[in-house]
Design an enzyme around this catalytic site. Sequence first.
Site, PDB file in Angstrom:
ATOM      1  CB  SER A 230      -2.221  14.368  28.863  1.00 40.39           C
ATOM      2  OG  SER A 230      -2.513  13.477  30.164  1.00 40.39           O
ATOM      3  N   GLY A 232      -6.134  12.580  26.243  1.00 37.57           N
ATOM      4  CA  GLY A 232      -5.511  12.030  25.418  1.00 37.57           C
ATOM      5  C   GLY A 232      -5.218  12.287  23.927  1.00 37.57           C
ATOM      6  CB  ALA A 233      -6.803  11.804  20.324  1.00 33.27           C
ATOM      7  N   GLY A 235      -5.436  16.370  23.589  1.00 34.73           N
ATOM      8  CA  GLY A 235      -4.036  17.853  24.129  1.00 34.73           C
ATOM      9  C   GLY A 235      -3.901  17.874  25.410  1.00 34.73           C
ATOM     10  N   GLY A 261       2.298   9.717  27.884  1.00 33.03           N
ATOM     11  CA  GLY A 261       2.803   9.727  28.559  1.00 33.03           C
ATOM     12  C   GLY A 261       3.559  10.195  29.117  1.00 33.03           C
ATOM     13  CG  ASP A 262       6.870   7.385  29.755  1.00 34.23           C
ATOM     14  OD1 ASP A 262       5.953   8.022  30.434  1.00 34.23           O
ATOM     15  OD2 ASP A 262       6.408   6.430  29.566  1.00 34.23           O
TER      16      ASP A 262
HETATM   17  N1  LIG Z   1      -4.144  10.083  19.738  1.00 35.01           N
HETATM   18  C1  LIG Z   1      -3.607  10.958  19.811  1.00 35.01           C
HETATM   19  N2  LIG Z   1      -3.170  11.658  18.693  1.00 35.01           N
HETATM   20  C2  LIG Z   1      -2.733  12.567  18.942  1.00 35.01           C
HETATM   21  N3  LIG Z   1      -1.624  12.712  20.358  1.00 35.01           N
HETATM   22  C3  LIG Z   1      -1.709  12.305  21.181  1.00 35.01           C
HETATM   23  C4  LIG Z   1      -3.427  10.925  21.070  1.00 35.01           C
HETATM   24  N4  LIG Z   1      -3.440  10.081  22.158  1.00 35.01           N
HETATM   25  C5  LIG Z   1      -2.379  10.689  23.080  1.00 35.01           C
HETATM   26  N5  LIG Z   1      -1.732  12.273  22.709  1.00 35.01           N
HETATM   27  C6  LIG Z   1      -1.494  12.815  23.500  1.00 35.01           C
HETATM   28  O1  LIG Z   1      -0.210  11.984  24.447  1.00 35.01           O
HETATM   29  C7  LIG Z   1      -0.609  13.166  24.923  1.00 35.01           C
HETATM   30  C8  LIG Z   1      -0.174  12.267  27.066  1.00 35.01           C
HETATM   31  O2  LIG Z   1      -1.422  11.547  26.760  1.00 35.01           O
HETATM   32  P1  LIG Z   1      -2.723  11.227  27.710  1.00 35.01           P
HETATM   33  O3  LIG Z   1      -4.366  11.727  28.253  1.00 35.01           O
HETATM   34  O4  LIG Z   1      -2.906   9.328  27.366  1.00 35.01           O
HETATM   35  O5  LIG Z   1      -1.004  11.096  28.554  1.00 35.01           O
HETATM   36  P2  LIG Z   1      -1.194   9.409  29.274  1.00 35.01           P
HETATM   37  O6  LIG Z   1      -2.839   8.941  30.314  1.00 35.01           O
HETATM   38  O7  LIG Z   1      -0.966   9.921  30.917  1.00 35.01           O
HETATM   39  O8  LIG Z   1      -0.072   8.374  29.517  1.00 35.01           O
HETATM   40  P3  LIG Z   1       0.263   7.276  30.075  1.00 35.01           P
HETATM   41  O9  LIG Z   1      -0.527   5.867  29.575  1.00 35.01           O
HETATM   42  O10 LIG Z   1       1.588   6.903  28.633  1.00 35.01           O
HETATM   43  O11 LIG Z   1       0.697   7.217  30.711  1.00 35.01           O
HETATM   44  C9  LIG Z   1      -1.794  13.943  25.597  1.00 35.01           C
HETATM   45  O12 LIG Z   1      -1.930  15.296  26.150  1.00 35.01           O
HETATM   46  C10 LIG Z   1      -1.883  14.155  23.677  1.00 35.01           C
HETATM   47  O13 LIG Z   1      -0.708  15.514  23.274  1.00 35.01           O
HETATM   48 MG   LIG Z   2       0.151   9.141  32.614  1.00 30.79          MG
END
Ligand SMILES: Nc1ncnc2c1ncn2[C@@H]1O[C@H](COP(=O)(O)OP(=O)(O)OP(=O)(O)O)[C@@H](O)[C@H]1O
Ligand SMILES: [Mg+2]
Length: 318
Positions: A230, A232-233, A235, A261-262
Site C-alpha cells: 500500500s 498511502g494516497a 493507492g 490499512g485495516d
Molecule cells: N488520502 C487517501 N486517499 C485515498 N485512499 C487512501 C488515502 N490514504 C490511504 N488510502 C488508501 O488506504 C490504503 C492503505 O493506506 P496506507 O498505505 O497508508 O496503509 P497503512 O500505512 O498500512 O495504514 P495503517 O496505518 O492503517 O496500517 C492505501 O493503499 C490507499 O488505497
Molecule cells: Mg498498516
Amino acid sequence: MFSFLSGPPIAAVTLNPAVDQTINVPNFAVNQVNRVTATRRDPGGKGVNVASILADRGLPVTVTGFLGRENAAIFEELFRRKAILDRFVRIAGATRTGIKIIDDVQGTTTDINFPGQTPTSGDVDALLTETVELATQCDWFVMAGSLPAGAPPALYYDLITQVRTAGGRIVLDTSGPALAKALPAGPTLVKPNIHEMEALCGRTLGNRAAVVDEAQRWRAQYDIQIVVVSLGAEGAVLVAEGAALYARPPAVTVASTVGAGDAMVSGLVAGLHDGLSLAESLRQATAFAAGAVTFIGSGLPAPEALAELTNQVQMEEM
Ligand SMILES: Nc1ncnc2c1ncn2[C@@H]1O[C@H](COP(=O)(O)OP(=O)(O)OP(=O)(O)O)[C@@H](O)[C@H]1O
Ligand SMILES: [Mg+2]
C-alpha cells in the site's frame, strides 16, 4: 456486493488488541494543563477492526488472539452485537489501552500506546491449539497487528505454519521484526505499506517498478503467493504469479487515515473469500480504504457510496 453469511468463516487473529480511547483536547500542549472536551472508548486492534468490517459486510467471522480477562467486556459486547464468534484466549490482567489525543484546533493527533500484557507460555500453547482447531473450519486467516511485548518473536511464524499445514490461507499485516520473522513461513498474502517494505529491504523504493521488483523478490524468496504494497494516497500495487497490478484510488476528502490499512486488508480478504479475481479484490480493497479515510473512526461508508468508489478506482496492469 453483500455476501450474507456465505461460505466458511474468516478467522481474524489479534495478538495485541487494544481499547482505543479517543480524547478531544482543543489546543493540546505538552507541559500544560489540558482539558478534555469529549472522550470515547472503542474495542480495537487491527484484527478486531478487520473482523468488525467483515461482519458489517455480512461475512461470517471468528476472532481469536489474546484478550485480558479484566476488561474483556467491551470486546465481548462488540462481538455479540456483530455476531462475531469469540474464540479469544483470555489472559491475566487487562488488555492495553491506546490513547489518541485529537486536537481539532491545531489539527494534530497524538498517540500514547501501552505495550500490553505478556502472554505466558501456557497462553501461547492455548492459542496454538485454538488456531489448529479453527483451521479445520475457516478458509482464510487474517493475522494483523503487532506482537505483545515479551511474546515469542516467531509466534506469527508458528501460527502461519500451523494454518498452512491444515490447508488454510493467511493474510498477514504486521511490521518490523514480527514481519521479518513471519515471512519465511510463507503467508498466502502479505500487505506491507511502502515504509514497512523499505524498512525490511533496507533501501528506498523510489518508484512503482522498484516496488514490484521487491515484491517479486519476496514471493520468490518466501513462497508467498500475493504481495500487496500500500502506498498511502497513491493507492496500492499487487504482485502475484504472472500479475503486477496498480490501483489508483479516487480523490476523496480525507477525514482520518486511521484504519486505512485495516479497510484495505478487509477488502482483500473479503474478495478472495468470495472468489473474486485478484484485480477485483484489489479494486474492492482500494475502494474500502478510500471509503475508510472519508470519516473518523473505523468502518466503511454505506454500500451505495462504496459501490460508487469501487467504480472510480483506476486499475492499471504494470
Ligand atoms: N488520502 C487517501 N486517499 C485515498 N485512499 C487512501 C488515502 N490514504 C490511504 N488510502 C488508501 O488506504 C490504503 C492503505 O493506506 P496506507 O498505505 O497508508 O496503509 P497503512 O500505512 O498500512 O495504514 P495503517 O496505518 O492503517 O496500517 C492505501 O493503499 C490507499 O488505497
Ligand atoms: Mg498498516
